[in-house]
Design a protein around this motif. Structure first.
Motif, PDB file in Angstrom:
ATOM      1  N   ALA A  52       0.821  -1.217   0.000  1.00  0.00           N
ATOM      2  CA  ALA A  52       0.000   0.000   0.000  1.00  0.00           C
ATOM      3  C   ALA A  52       0.850   1.260   0.000  1.00  0.00           C
ATOM      4  O   ALA A  52       0.431   2.299  -0.525  1.00  0.00           O
ATOM      5  CB  ALA A  52      -0.933  -0.002   1.213  1.00  0.00           C
ATOM      6  N   ARG A  53       2.045   1.189   0.565  1.00  0.00           N
ATOM      7  CA  ARG A  53       2.922   2.360   0.662  1.00  0.00           C
ATOM      8  C   ARG A  53       3.847   2.519  -0.540  1.00  0.00           C
ATOM      9  O   ARG A  53       4.511   3.546  -0.669  1.00  0.00           O
ATOM     10  CB  ARG A  53       3.759   2.266   1.927  1.00  0.00           C
ATOM     11  CG  ARG A  53       2.933   2.379   3.183  1.00  0.00           C
ATOM     12  CD  ARG A  53       3.801   2.270   4.412  1.00  0.00           C
ATOM     13  NE  ARG A  53       2.977   2.379   5.610  1.00  0.00           N
ATOM     14  CZ  ARG A  53       3.288   1.840   6.772  1.00  0.00           C
ATOM     15  NH1 ARG A  53       4.411   1.157   6.912  1.00  0.00           N
ATOM     16  NH2 ARG A  53       2.483   1.983   7.808  1.00  0.00           N
ATOM     17  N   THR A  54       3.936   1.509  -1.378  1.00  0.00           N
ATOM     18  CA  THR A  54       4.876   1.528  -2.504  1.00  0.00           C
ATOM     19  C   THR A  54       4.369   2.432  -3.620  1.00  0.00           C
ATOM     20  O   THR A  54       3.198   2.380  -3.998  1.00  0.00           O
ATOM     21  CB  THR A  54       5.086   0.095  -3.040  1.00  0.00           C
ATOM     22  OG1 THR A  54       5.546  -0.729  -1.973  1.00  0.00           O
ATOM     23  CG2 THR A  54       6.087   0.073  -4.176  1.00  0.00           C
ATOM     24  N   ARG A  55       5.267   3.267  -4.136  1.00  0.00           N
ATOM     25  CA  ARG A  55       4.956   4.138  -5.271  1.00  0.00           C
ATOM     26  C   ARG A  55       6.021   3.974  -6.335  1.00  0.00           C
ATOM     27  O   ARG A  55       7.196   3.975  -5.992  1.00  0.00           O
ATOM     28  CB  ARG A  55       4.875   5.610  -4.842  1.00  0.00           C
ATOM     29  CG  ARG A  55       3.769   5.911  -3.857  1.00  0.00           C
ATOM     30  CD  ARG A  55       2.384   5.711  -4.497  1.00  0.00           C
ATOM     31  NE  ARG A  55       1.301   5.972  -3.574  1.00  0.00           N
ATOM     32  CZ  ARG A  55       0.686   5.060  -2.839  1.00  0.00           C
ATOM     33  NH1 ARG A  55       1.061   3.808  -2.896  1.00  0.00           N
ATOM     34  NH2 ARG A  55      -0.310   5.390  -2.046  1.00  0.00           N
ATOM     35  N   PRO A  56       5.668   3.828  -7.597  1.00  0.00           N
ATOM     36  CA  PRO A  56       4.288   3.705  -8.057  1.00  0.00           C
ATOM     37  C   PRO A  56       3.659   2.423  -7.518  1.00  0.00           C
ATOM     38  O   PRO A  56       4.350   1.474  -7.189  1.00  0.00           O
ATOM     39  CB  PRO A  56       4.402   3.676  -9.578  1.00  0.00           C
ATOM     40  CG  PRO A  56       5.804   3.289  -9.879  1.00  0.00           C
ATOM     41  CD  PRO A  56       6.630   3.701  -8.697  1.00  0.00           C
ATOM     42  N   ASN A  57       2.346   2.423  -7.440  1.00  0.00           N
ATOM     43  CA  ASN A  57       1.598   1.333  -6.847  1.00  0.00           C
ATOM     44  C   ASN A  57       1.649   0.098  -7.755  1.00  0.00           C
ATOM     45  O   ASN A  57       1.049   0.094  -8.833  1.00  0.00           O
ATOM     46  CB  ASN A  57       0.154   1.766  -6.605  1.00  0.00           C
ATOM     47  CG  ASN A  57      -0.637   0.746  -5.840  1.00  0.00           C
ATOM     48  OD1 ASN A  57      -0.635  -0.435  -6.177  1.00  0.00           O
ATOM     49  ND2 ASN A  57      -1.331   1.200  -4.812  1.00  0.00           N
ATOM     50  N   PRO A  58       2.355  -0.965  -7.335  1.00  0.00           N
ATOM     51  CA  PRO A  58       2.478  -2.138  -8.200  1.00  0.00           C
ATOM     52  C   PRO A  58       1.162  -2.861  -8.437  1.00  0.00           C
ATOM     53  O   PRO A  58       0.952  -3.427  -9.516  1.00  0.00           O
ATOM     54  CB  PRO A  58       3.482  -3.031  -7.458  1.00  0.00           C
ATOM     55  CG  PRO A  58       3.410  -2.598  -6.038  1.00  0.00           C
ATOM     56  CD  PRO A  58       3.052  -1.136  -6.064  1.00  0.00           C
ATOM     57  N   MET A  59       0.277  -2.850  -7.449  1.00  0.00           N
ATOM     58  CA  MET A  59      -1.008  -3.534  -7.616  1.00  0.00           C
ATOM     59  C   MET A  59      -1.873  -2.798  -8.637  1.00  0.00           C
ATOM     60  O   MET A  59      -2.474  -3.417  -9.518  1.00  0.00           O
ATOM     61  CB  MET A  59      -1.748  -3.635  -6.283  1.00  0.00           C
ATOM     62  CG  MET A  59      -0.998  -4.419  -5.214  1.00  0.00           C
ATOM     63  SD  MET A  59      -0.704  -6.137  -5.661  1.00  0.00           S
ATOM     64  CE  MET A  59      -2.360  -6.738  -5.714  1.00  0.00           C
ATOM     65  N   LEU A  60      -1.941  -1.500  -8.517  1.00  0.00           N
ATOM     66  CA  LEU A  60      -2.743  -0.708  -9.442  1.00  0.00           C
ATOM     67  C   LEU A  60      -2.230  -0.871 -10.864  1.00  0.00           C
ATOM     68  O   LEU A  60      -2.997  -1.149 -11.796  1.00  0.00           O
ATOM     69  CB  LEU A  60      -2.725   0.764  -9.013  1.00  0.00           C
ATOM     70  CG  LEU A  60      -3.648   1.694  -9.766  1.00  0.00           C
ATOM     71  CD1 LEU A  60      -5.097   1.308  -9.578  1.00  0.00           C
ATOM     72  CD2 LEU A  60      -3.416   3.127  -9.297  1.00  0.00           C
TER      73      LEU A  60
END
Length: 172
Positions: A142-150
């Motif tokens: 959730a904190r990772t940017r860019p968002n790998p899940m999205l």
């Protein structure tokens, strides 16, 4: 438009991570898209972030309620079980959802990944995928940017639509 049906422990806003991705595509129908999603063994053919899909107990090739399967994604080895599976038809959207889990203790990740595929007016299809996650790895994602899940789920949607279009061309 229709919405995902969430189990209580996976309600968006009350979990460690939530992502939502969708596409609306003209010139495709739910019946054309559904087979590409509902056959998990096909996922690696159009989505590079899914690998080594295996259905247990001689299930398949189509997913069905209660079917257990395994796949690798986002660096996780995921055990999963289908908790909702309704093919699209007669004005009802297609629904597919599974509970997935990976790891133990502090590395445990639990997810609810749901899909909705519905026909829209004007010869369009809406494909919505949403996932909630709980566990320490979910907090980090959730904190990772860019968002790998999205980004990963958008790639999945793009590949799914492209596969459905290619599939239609092959069958003509």
């Amino acid at each position: 438009m229709n919405a995902i049906i969430w189990p209580a422990q996976y309600q968006p806003g009350f979990c460690d991570n939530f992502v939502s991705s969708e596409t609306i595509e003209a010139g495709l129908g739910a019946a054309e898209v559904w087979p590409w999603l509902n056959d998990a063994v096909r996922w690696p053919d159009y989505y590079t972030n899914a690998a080594n899909v295996y259905l247990y107990d001689q299930a398949g090739p189509a997913l069905a309620s209660g079917v257990r399967f395994y796949f690798e994604t986002f660096g996780f080895t995921v055990e999963a079980q289908v908790v909702e599976q309704v093919a699209p038809g007669s004005g009802q959207p297609g629904r597919l959802a599974w509970h997935g889990w990976s790891g133990e203790g502090e590395t445990r990740l639990d997810v609810h990944h749901a899909w909705l595929i519905e026909d829209l007016p004007g010869g369009r299809v809406r494909v919505l995928t949403q996932e909630t996650q709980n566990g320490t790895p979910a907090v980090a994602l959730a904190r990772t940017r860019p968002n790998p899940m999205l980004n990963g789920h958008q790639t999945w949607l793009d590949g799914l639509a492209a596969a459905a279009r290619r599939g239609r061309q092959i069958s003509l």
